[in-house]
Design a protein around this motif. Structure first.
Motif, PDB file in Angstrom:
ATOM      1  N   LEU A 112       4.579  -5.390   7.598  1.00 31.38           N
ATOM      2  CA  LEU A 112       4.536  -4.353   8.621  1.00 31.38           C
ATOM      3  C   LEU A 112       3.355  -4.559   9.556  1.00 31.38           C
ATOM      4  CD1 LEU A 112       5.315  -1.222   6.393  1.00 31.38           C
ATOM      5  CD2 LEU A 112       6.908  -2.785   7.522  1.00 31.38           C
ATOM      6  N   ASP A 113       3.487  -4.097  10.795  1.00 26.71           N
ATOM      7  CA  ASP A 113       2.377  -4.194  11.739  1.00 26.71           C
ATOM      8  C   ASP A 113       1.302  -3.167  11.388  1.00 26.71           C
ATOM      9  OD1 ASP A 113       2.723  -1.648  13.417  1.00 26.71           O
ATOM     10  OD2 ASP A 113       4.704  -2.557  13.556  1.00 26.71           O
ATOM     11  N   GLU A 114       0.121  -3.364  11.941  1.00 27.20           N
ATOM     12  CA  GLU A 114      -1.032  -2.549  11.560  1.00 27.20           C
ATOM     13  C   GLU A 114      -0.845  -1.068  11.875  1.00 27.20           C
ATOM     14  OE1 GLU A 114      -5.795  -2.198  12.604  1.00 27.20           O
ATOM     15  OE2 GLU A 114      -4.879  -4.171  12.348  1.00 27.20           O
ATOM     16  N   ALA A 115      -0.290  -0.755  13.033  1.00 31.16           N
ATOM     17  CA  ALA A 115      -0.115   0.649  13.403  1.00 31.16           C
ATOM     18  C   ALA A 115       0.798   1.356  12.412  1.00 31.16           C
ATOM     19  CB  ALA A 115       0.456   0.758  14.818  1.00 31.16           C
ATOM     20  N   THR A 116       1.862   0.680  11.974  1.00 30.78           N
ATOM     21  CA  THR A 116       2.783   1.269  11.007  1.00 30.78           C
ATOM     22  C   THR A 116       2.087   1.504   9.669  1.00 30.78           C
ATOM     23  OG1 THR A 116       4.684   0.230  12.059  1.00 30.78           O
ATOM     24  CG2 THR A 116       4.959   0.924   9.777  1.00 30.78           C
ATOM     25  N   VAL A 117       1.308   0.515   9.239  1.00 32.75           N
ATOM     26  CA  VAL A 117       0.593   0.644   7.959  1.00 32.75           C
ATOM     27  C   VAL A 117      -0.387   1.816   8.008  1.00 32.75           C
ATOM     28  CG1 VAL A 117      -1.060  -0.477   6.403  1.00 32.75           C
ATOM     29  CG2 VAL A 117       0.864  -1.781   7.339  1.00 32.75           C
ATOM     30  N   LYS A 118      -1.099   1.942   9.120  1.00 38.27           N
ATOM     31  CA  LYS A 118      -2.039   3.058   9.253  1.00 38.27           C
ATOM     32  C   LYS A 118      -1.323   4.405   9.192  1.00 38.27           C
ATOM     33  CE  LYS A 118      -5.969   1.097  11.788  1.00 38.27           C
ATOM     34  NZ  LYS A 118      -6.755   1.176  13.027  1.00 38.27           N
ATOM     35  N   THR A 119      -0.174   4.471   9.817  1.00 34.85           N
ATOM     36  CA  THR A 119       0.587   5.714   9.824  1.00 34.85           C
ATOM     37  C   THR A 119       1.051   6.081   8.415  1.00 34.85           C
ATOM     38  OG1 THR A 119       1.340   5.269  12.074  1.00 34.85           O
ATOM     39  CG2 THR A 119       2.581   6.887  10.814  1.00 34.85           C
ATOM     40  N   ILE A 120       1.547   5.082   7.681  1.00 33.26           N
ATOM     41  CA  ILE A 120       1.987   5.331   6.303  1.00 33.26           C
ATOM     42  C   ILE A 120       0.794   5.734   5.433  1.00 33.26           C
ATOM     43  CG2 ILE A 120       2.949   4.231   4.236  1.00 33.26           C
ATOM     44  CD1 ILE A 120       4.705   2.538   6.107  1.00 33.26           C
ATOM     45  N   LEU A 121      -0.314   5.030   5.584  1.00 30.22           N
ATOM     46  CA  LEU A 121      -1.514   5.379   4.811  1.00 30.22           C
ATOM     47  C   LEU A 121      -1.950   6.817   5.089  1.00 30.22           C
ATOM     48  CD1 LEU A 121      -3.806   2.199   5.036  1.00 30.22           C
ATOM     49  CD2 LEU A 121      -2.621   3.091   3.030  1.00 30.22           C
ATOM     50  N   ALA A 122      -1.970   7.202   6.372  1.00 28.72           N
ATOM     51  CA  ALA A 122      -2.386   8.559   6.733  1.00 28.72           C
ATOM     52  C   ALA A 122      -1.481   9.594   6.072  1.00 28.72           C
ATOM     53  CB  ALA A 122      -2.379   8.730   8.251  1.00 28.72           C
ATOM     54  N   SER A 123      -0.192   9.313   6.036  1.00 29.55           N
ATOM     55  CA  SER A 123       0.757  10.257   5.430  1.00 29.55           C
ATOM     56  C   SER A 123       0.540  10.374   3.925  1.00 29.55           C
ATOM     57  CB  SER A 123       2.199   9.804   5.717  1.00 29.55           C
ATOM     58  OG  SER A 123       2.459   9.808   7.098  1.00 29.55           O
ATOM     59  N   ILE A 124       0.410   9.244   3.243  1.00 27.82           N
ATOM     60  CA  ILE A 124       0.228   9.261   1.787  1.00 27.82           C
ATOM     61  C   ILE A 124      -1.112   9.901   1.428  1.00 27.82           C
ATOM     62  CG2 ILE A 124       0.069   7.859  -0.304  1.00 27.82           C
ATOM     63  CD1 ILE A 124       2.871   8.051   0.910  1.00 27.82           C
TER      64      ILE A 124
END
Length: 597
Positions: A112-124
């Motif tokens: 996954l690209d970085e922006a997507t990973v950051k978004t998932i991390l923020a949610s979790i």
């Protein structure tokens, strides 16, 4: 497949998985008009003794009640529909999340690209903040347990470990609540593997999950530093920004004390690193570097990926907006395309310097002599390096004394140098004492976030024999979020104890129950029913004395001399040591532990 209905209600459609704890099925609820689909977990308790089985059954029901509470109050945790026992086995009926696990997504689409990973991390992290606030440790965070829900693409956290512990407890009745090892090898922190999980253990597992999302590498495929025990993953993540690397590195520190203290702190660091990077990139001079290969969008200050993530950060805390979860552009495309990359050089903050040294595209190497982030030479006085500064002294003996003190404390790489040997730092004739030298800014920032907790004056900087090179100074204040003011109790601990037992004497048991911490309710109060059974035997409680043993602004330990008057007759005196914390939301003292004295 089962031909009969479970609990005379649920028809099994397929087996989803199985293991040492039992099996998981996809089923449909025949008593719902829609034949609603659900997930049924069949758990096999280890108990040969009927008394032990009854104890496990009671505990199973209490743990199931916790799962019910978690799912009812949070949108991104599966709801618990029902729990039951049948033929000596325990069953949980949970909401079926229609979607794709992170594992499945990466297998079908790639990293996954970085922006997507950051978004998932923020949610979790928001989910973990809620769960940890309830006193619950998930204990099995991994790509298989995060589902991207089909309806809204939002990450949902599944498969909590609490009930697994119940059914796997040994047969010794005295050890019903003993902790066993729950988790997945590779994603488990060392303390969790030893049977002593902390909230920081979930942080560790989430960090390794982030590495998997960014690199496609499972923990078993990554190397480990033999001296520190830390995971080595940067070589697979050249496209990842320095700020995100630093955040993940802190999350996966070997020792729990070196990780983030909470999910909220990690979320703040994740957001802070991104904002700091944006500020740094927007105010610095630029240099054009010709390179062969593909542009990496997440490294550019105004890329669409980072604009998208900034929009996510602006969303309301309760509902993080999730962009379309896309793939990272592959760096393995055939062919050579010459592009012009505008890089920010000499930056402050978490972004630091885009590492253009020895960039490899196919068989061609491109090196920018203008970029200071080059490898540190092996000679005692390299031309340039990053360093984690501790202090500076005008006299060399004082600097040497400080270096010795630091080494005695375990900082074996500590040393000093004369500032004038590196003209970019100025012409002050002082001796700079540092903790360690680094070949790039992100490694320095990782250590700064840890060491800065002990020395707020610490900072990372770049030392160069080129007088025109930027210092690139990053202070502890830049990377360590300021702590929020702690709540101050407005009621004395003594009054808090009297208020609590006043509720008991007034038969306001529900209110008294809510003044116990969630962990106390689970571990000591043994469920609301048991709590009520006990107090309904008591006619009243008298309080003789309450003595404060220790007190801070928001916590206290007190000794209380009590007497219980039973309805059946008799008076039973007891001295309790009560541990309490102040809850600002309800403006009351919460009991977290009681012990007989």
């Amino acid at each position: 497949m089962m031909s009969t209905l479970l609990d005379n209600r649920y028809r099994v459609l397929q087996v989803l998985g199985g293991g040492g704890f039992g099996e998981t099925f996809l089923a449909e609820d025949t008593k719902m008009p829609s034949n609603r689909r659900c997930v049924i977990k069949q758990l096999k308790p280890i108990a040969d003794d009927p008394k032990m089985y009854k104890l496990l059954q009671d505990r199973f029901q209490r743990e199931a009640a916790i799962l019910e509470d978690l799912g009812e109050l949070h949108l991104y945790i599966p709801k618990l529909y029902a729990s039951f026992t049948e033929n000596g086995k325990f069953y949980l009926v949970q909401e079926w999340i229609d979607g794709q696990t992170l594992t499945a997504k990466l297998k079908s689409e790639g990293e996954l690209d970085e922006a997507t990973v950051k978004t998932i991390l923020a949610s979790i992290l928001q989910i973990l903040d809620y769960v940890h606030g309830k006193g619950i440790i998930h204990r099995d965070i991994k790509p298989d347990n995060i589902i991207l829900r089909a309806s809204d693409r939002h990450p949902v956290l599944i498969d909590f470990g609490a009930v697994k512990e119940t059914v796997s407890t040994g047969i010794n009745p005295k050890q019903v609540v003993s902790s066993i090892i729950i988790g997945t090898p590779g994603f488990m922190a060392s303390e969790q593997a030893a049977g002593r999980p902390f909230f920081a253990s979930d942080i560790y597992s989430l960090g390794l999950t982030a590495i998997y999302m960014l690199t496609g590498k499972l923990p078993q495929e990554l190397g480990t530093d033999t001296h520190t025990g830390e995971v080595c993953w940067h070589e697979y993540a050249s496209q990842v920004s320095l700020g995100l690397k630093a955040t993940i590195d802190r999350a996966i520190q070997f020792h729990p004390r070196d990780r983030f203290t909470s999910a909220k702190e990690m979320l703040s660091a994740l957001q802070s690193d991104d904002r700091t990077a944006m500020m740094a990139a927007s105010t610095l001079p630029t240099v054009a570097i010709a390179a062969q290969g593909n542009r990496i969008p997440s490294q550019l200050p105004n890329s669409e990926a980072q604009k998208q993530f900034r929009g996510t950060l602006a969303a309301e805390n309760g509902a993080t907006l999730v962009p379309s979860l896309g793939r990272r552009r592959s760096s393995k495309r055939s062919g050579i395309a010459t592009i012009l990359v505008i890089l920010s050089i000499g930056g402050l903050g978490a972004l630091g310097v885009f590492i253009a040294k020895n960039v490899k595209f196919g068989q061609n190497n491109v090196t920018s002599t203008a970029n200071p982030t080059q490898s540190v030479p092996s000679n005692p006085q390299p031309d340039s390096f990053f360093f984690l500064a501790d202090s500076a002294f005008q006299e060399k003996p004082r600097a040497e004394s400080q270096v010795k003190s630091l080494r005695d404390k375990g900082y074996n790489q500590a040393d000093s140098f004369l500032l004038t040997d590196y003209p970019n730092l100025g012409d002050k004739k002082s001796f700079q004492v540092y903790i360690e030298r680094f070949d790039n800014i992100d490694r320095c920032i990782v250590q700064l976030k840890i060491y800065g907790q002990k020395n707020p004056d610490a900072y990372c900087a770049f030392a160069s024999k080129d007088a025109n090179a930027s210092i690139q100074r990053v202070t502890a204040a830049d990377v360590i979020p300021k702590p929020k003011p702690t709540a101050v109790a407005s009621i004395s601990p003594e009054q808090g104890v009297r208020d609590y037992y006043g509720l008991i004497n007034e038969r306001k048991y529900d209110l008294a129950w809510k003044r116990l911490s969630p962990q106390f309710q689970v571990n000591t109060a043994k469920g609301n029913d048991s709590f009520l059974d006990w107090w309904k035997q008591i006619d009243k409680v008298s309080i003789d004395k309450v003595r404060v043993v220790k007190q801070t602004s928001n916590s206290a330990i007190v000794d209380a001399d009590l007497a219980y008057y039973k309805k059946s007759g008799g008076v039973f005196p007891e001295t309790l040591r009560i541990t309490m914390t102040w809850d600002e939301t309800s403006s009351t003292w919460i009991f977290t532990e009681t012990k007989s004295r």
